[in-house]
Motif scaffolding. Structure first.
Motif, PDB file in Angstrom:
ATOM      1  N   ASP A   5       0.826  -1.302  -0.008  1.00 53.87           N
ATOM      2  CA  ASP A   5      -0.039   0.036  -0.048  1.00 53.87           C
ATOM      3  C   ASP A   5       0.742   1.161   0.030  1.00 53.87           C
ATOM      4  N   LEU A   6       0.594   2.097  -1.054  1.00 56.81           N
ATOM      5  CA  LEU A   6       1.467   3.221  -0.944  1.00 56.81           C
ATOM      6  C   LEU A   6       0.648   4.429  -1.576  1.00 56.81           C
ATOM      7  N   LYS A   7       0.747   5.612  -1.233  1.00 62.71           N
ATOM      8  CA  LYS A   7       0.176   6.803  -1.718  1.00 62.71           C
ATOM      9  C   LYS A   7       1.182   7.848  -2.068  1.00 62.71           C
ATOM     10  N   GLY A   8       0.581   8.853  -2.982  1.00 61.80           N
ATOM     11  CA  GLY A   8       1.582   9.813  -3.443  1.00 61.80           C
ATOM     12  C   GLY A   8       1.438  10.903  -2.154  1.00 61.80           C
ATOM     13  N   THR A   9       2.441  11.446  -1.975  1.00 63.51           N
ATOM     14  CA  THR A   9       2.172  12.582  -0.856  1.00 63.51           C
ATOM     15  C   THR A   9       2.772  14.043  -1.680  1.00 63.51           C
ATOM     16  N   SER A  10       3.455  14.082  -2.568  1.00 62.87           N
ATOM     17  CA  SER A  10       3.553  15.436  -3.315  1.00 62.87           C
ATOM     18  C   SER A  10       4.394  15.202  -4.674  1.00 62.87           C
ATOM     19  N   ALA A  11       3.959  15.793  -5.577  1.00 61.81           N
ATOM     20  CA  ALA A  11       4.905  15.585  -6.781  1.00 61.81           C
ATOM     21  C   ALA A  11       5.354  16.755  -7.356  1.00 61.81           C
ATOM     22  N   PHE A  12       4.755  17.657  -8.395  1.00 65.52           N
ATOM     23  CA  PHE A  12       5.277  18.650  -8.883  1.00 65.52           C
ATOM     24  C   PHE A  12       5.281  19.941  -7.817  1.00 65.52           C
ATOM     25  N   ARG A  13       6.317  20.601  -7.636  1.00 67.04           N
ATOM     26  CA  ARG A  13       6.353  21.819  -7.032  1.00 67.04           C
ATOM     27  C   ARG A  13       6.935  22.991  -7.790  1.00 67.04           C
ATOM     28  N   SER A  14       6.291  24.272  -7.889  1.00 64.88           N
ATOM     29  CA  SER A  14       6.785  25.050  -8.700  1.00 64.88           C
ATOM     30  C   SER A  14       7.773  25.789  -7.995  1.00 64.88           C
ATOM     31  N   TYR A  15       8.479  26.831  -8.696  1.00 66.09           N
ATOM     32  CA  TYR A  15       9.556  27.513  -8.171  1.00 66.09           C
ATOM     33  C   TYR A  15       9.021  28.331  -6.811  1.00 66.09           C
ATOM     34  N   ASP A  16       7.983  29.133  -7.083  1.00 65.20           N
ATOM     35  CA  ASP A  16       7.262  29.875  -6.190  1.00 65.20           C
ATOM     36  C   ASP A  16       6.806  29.150  -4.948  1.00 65.20           C
ATOM     37  N   TYR A  17       6.165  27.740  -5.228  1.00 66.06           N
ATOM     38  CA  TYR A  17       5.999  27.080  -4.076  1.00 66.06           C
ATOM     39  C   TYR A  17       7.172  26.674  -3.209  1.00 66.06           C
ATOM     40  N   GLN A  18       8.125  26.600  -4.016  1.00 62.94           N
ATOM     41  CA  GLN A  18       9.691  26.063  -3.322  1.00 62.94           C
ATOM     42  C   GLN A  18       9.962  27.126  -2.165  1.00 62.94           C
ATOM     43  N   VAL A  19       9.777  28.440  -2.894  1.00 62.84           N
ATOM     44  CA  VAL A  19      10.338  29.813  -2.154  1.00 62.84           C
ATOM     45  C   VAL A  19       9.686  29.452  -0.778  1.00 62.84           C
ATOM     46  N   ASN A  20       8.279  29.342  -0.796  1.00 58.80           N
ATOM     47  CA  ASN A  20       7.588  29.348   0.447  1.00 58.80           C
ATOM     48  C   ASN A  20       7.513  28.513   1.319  1.00 58.80           C
ATOM     49  N   LEU A  21       7.857  27.282   0.838  1.00 56.98           N
ATOM     50  CA  LEU A  21       8.203  26.051   1.782  1.00 56.98           C
ATOM     51  C   LEU A  21       9.546  26.133   2.367  1.00 56.98           C
ATOM     52  N   PHE A  22      10.642  26.563   1.638  1.00 57.12           N
ATOM     53  CA  PHE A  22      11.979  26.801   2.146  1.00 57.12           C
ATOM     54  C   PHE A  22      12.063  27.672   3.033  1.00 57.12           C
ATOM     55  N   ASN A  23      11.469  28.760   2.752  1.00 62.36           N
ATOM     56  CA  ASN A  23      11.315  29.887   3.730  1.00 62.36           C
ATOM     57  C   ASN A  23      10.696  29.396   5.078  1.00 62.36           C
ATOM     58  N   ALA A  24       9.690  28.876   4.980  1.00 60.49           N
ATOM     59  CA  ALA A  24       9.094  28.314   6.223  1.00 60.49           C
ATOM     60  C   ALA A  24      10.008  27.399   6.956  1.00 60.49           C
ATOM     61  N   TYR A  25      10.608  26.454   6.216  1.00 62.12           N
ATOM     62  CA  TYR A  25      11.478  25.547   6.919  1.00 62.12           C
ATOM     63  C   TYR A  25      12.616  26.158   7.535  1.00 62.12           C
ATOM     64  N   VAL A  26      13.140  27.369   6.965  1.00 59.05           N
ATOM     65  CA  VAL A  26      14.341  28.047   7.441  1.00 59.05           C
ATOM     66  C   VAL A  26      13.732  28.819   8.848  1.00 59.05           C
ATOM     67  N   GLU A  27      12.728  29.335   8.654  1.00 57.35           N
ATOM     68  CA  GLU A  27      12.136  30.067   9.690  1.00 57.35           C
ATOM     69  C   GLU A  27      12.171  29.374  10.937  1.00 57.35           C
ATOM     70  N   ARG A  28      11.752  27.865  10.857  1.00 58.42           N
ATOM     71  CA  ARG A  28      11.452  26.788  11.758  1.00 58.42           C
ATOM     72  C   ARG A  28      12.920  26.336  12.354  1.00 58.42           C
ATOM     73  N   ASP A  29      13.603  25.926  11.447  1.00 63.09           N
ATOM     74  CA  ASP A  29      14.623  25.215  11.973  1.00 63.09           C
ATOM     75  C   ASP A  29      16.072  25.915  11.708  1.00 63.09           C
ATOM     76  N   GLY A  30      16.156  27.161  11.031  1.00 66.16           N
ATOM     77  CA  GLY A  30      17.480  27.546  10.818  1.00 66.16           C
ATOM     78  C   GLY A  30      17.834  26.920   9.572  1.00 66.16           C
ATOM     79  N   LYS A  31      18.795  28.029   8.631  1.00 70.74           N
ATOM     80  CA  LYS A  31      19.005  27.724   7.424  1.00 70.74           C
ATOM     81  C   LYS A  31      19.910  26.247   7.167  1.00 70.74           C
ATOM     82  N   GLU A  32      20.903  26.228   8.312  1.00 74.34           N
ATOM     83  CA  GLU A  32      21.737  25.052   7.973  1.00 74.34           C
ATOM     84  C   GLU A  32      21.084  23.644   8.192  1.00 74.34           C
ATOM     85  N   GLN A  33      19.940  23.717   9.029  1.00 78.03           N
ATOM     86  CA  GLN A  33      19.202  22.467   9.282  1.00 78.03           C
ATOM     87  C   GLN A  33      18.203  22.162   8.174  1.00 78.03           C
TER      88      GLN A  33
END
Ligand SMILES: [Zn+2]
Length: 289
Positions: A161-189
Motif C-alpha cells: 500500500d502506497l500513496k503519493g504525498t507530493s509531486a510537482f512543486r513550482s519555483y514559487d511554491y518552493q520559495v514559500n516552503l523553504f522559507n518556512a523551514y528556515v524560519e522553523r529550523d534555521g538555514k543550516e538544518q
C-alpha cells in the motif's frame, strides 16, 4: 462482603477508564508534522538524530567493487544495447541545469533550474494521493505520471500500500516552503532536508514523494524499514524510478536519506543506477562524458 467488592470493581473500572483516556490523549501527538506557516503535511524533517548517525556510515559502502565490475563484465557479451543511447552532453550550462537532458536532467545542491522553468507536459498522475495533496502537486511530466501509475499498480499487485504525498512543486511554491523551514529550523538544518528554490527535483516534474499507512503517510526514514519502503528499494527501478537520496551517499548527494523520494529517469537508466549502486549525480556525470 458485597459492598467492598463492588467498590473494588468500581475502582478497577475507573482505573481502566483513566488508562484509556490517557492513551487517547497521547495519540493525537503522533503525527510528526509540526505546524509550520505552510499547510504542508509533507514536512521532510524530524529525522535529524538519525541523520547524525548516518553520516558516520557513509564512508564504508562507497567503494563497491563488485558493482563497479559489473558493467565491465557485461561489455563483451552485448554492450551496444546495454548502453542507453543518448549523445554526451554537459550536465550543466552556465552553472544551471542543462534542460536538454530531458528526463535525465540533473538538479542538485550545486545545479539549479531557472526560476521560470516549468515543464510543458505536466499531467495529473492517476494514483492515490493523501487527501491534503491537491492541484499541481498531483502532477508529473507525462512519462513520469504513466510510470508512477504502473509502479502503483505493481505495488498493489504485490500487496503493497502506497500513496503519493507530493509531486510537482513550482519555483514559487518552493520559495514559500523553504522559507518556512528556515524560519522553523534555521538555514543550516533546513538545507539538510529541503532544497532551496530552484534546487528541488520536484520542480522538474520528475520527482514524487510517496508513503504508506504503516508510517501514517509521513515522510520519515522509518519508511525504509517497512515492507513498503523495502519494496520500493527493490522494485522502483523496474518502473524507471530511483531512490534518489540513499543512506550510503548522504555525503555525496548532500541530502539525508529519503526512502520516500522517487526520481524518474526512465527504465534503462534506472536499472543501471540500481545495478551500479551509485548516486545519480555521479552516474549521470560519468554517462555524459
Ligand atoms: Zn521529495
Amino acid at each position: 462482603m458485597r459492598y467492598p467488592s463492588l467498590l473494588m470493581v468500581c475502582g478497577a473500572l475507573t482505573f481502566m477508564l483513566a488508562g484509556c483516556t490517557t492513551n487517547e490523549q497521547v495519540e493525537p501527538k503522533e503525527p510528526t508534522t509540526q505546524s509550520s506557516t505552510i499547510d504542508e503535511p509533507e514536512t521532510e524533517p524530524n529525522e535529524t538524530n538519525v541523520n547524525q548517525e548516518d553520516v558516520g556510515d557513509v564512508e564504508s559502502p562507497t567503494e563497491e567493487e563488485p558493482t563497479e565490475d559489473a558493467p565491465i563484465a557485461e561489455q563483451p557479451t552485448g554492450p551496444a544495447e546495454e548502453e542507453p543511447a543518448t549523445a554526451a552532453q554537459p550536465i550543466e550550462v552556465n552553472g544551471m541545469a542543462n534542460l536538454d537532458l530531458d528526463e535525465l536532467i540533473l538538479v542538485n545542491k550545486q545545479i539549479a533550474l531557472p526560476s521560470d522553468y516549468q515543464p510543458s507536459d505536466l499531467v495529473e498522475a492517476k494514483i492515490d494521493f493523501v487527501d491534503s495533496t491537491v492541484g499541481e502537486r498531483r502532477m508529473l511530466r507525462k512519462e513520469a505520471a504513466r510510470a508512477i501509475e504502473a509502479l502503483m499498480k505493481g505495488a498493489k499487485a504485490d500487496g503493497i500500500d502506497l500513496k503519493g504525498t507530493s509531486a510537482f512543486r513550482s519555483y514559487d511554491y518552493q520559495v514559500n516552503l523553504f522559507n518556512a523551514y528556515v524560519e522553523r529550523d534555521g538555514k543550516e538544518q533546513a538545507m539538510k532536508y529541503s532544497a532551496p528554490p530552484g534546487h528541488s527535483e520536484h520542480q522538474t516534474g520528475l520527482a514524487i514523494d510517496v508513503s504508506s499507512a504503516s508510517v501514517n503517510y509521513q515522510l520519515t526514514q522509518n519508511l525504509g524499514e517497512m515492507v513498503e519502503g523495502k519494496w520500493l528499494a527493490d522494485h522502483a527501478h523496474e518502473y524507471g524510478f530511483i531512490i534518489r537520496y540513499q543512506k550510503a551517499f548522504e555525503n555525496e548527494t548532500e541530502y539525508m536519506y529519503e526512502p520516500w523520494h522517487l526520481r524518474y529517469i526512465g527504465i534503462e537508466h534506472a536499472k543501471r543506477v540500481h545495478e551500479l549502486n551509485q548516486p545519480y549525480d555521479r552516474y549521470i556525470a560519468e554517462f555524459m562524458k
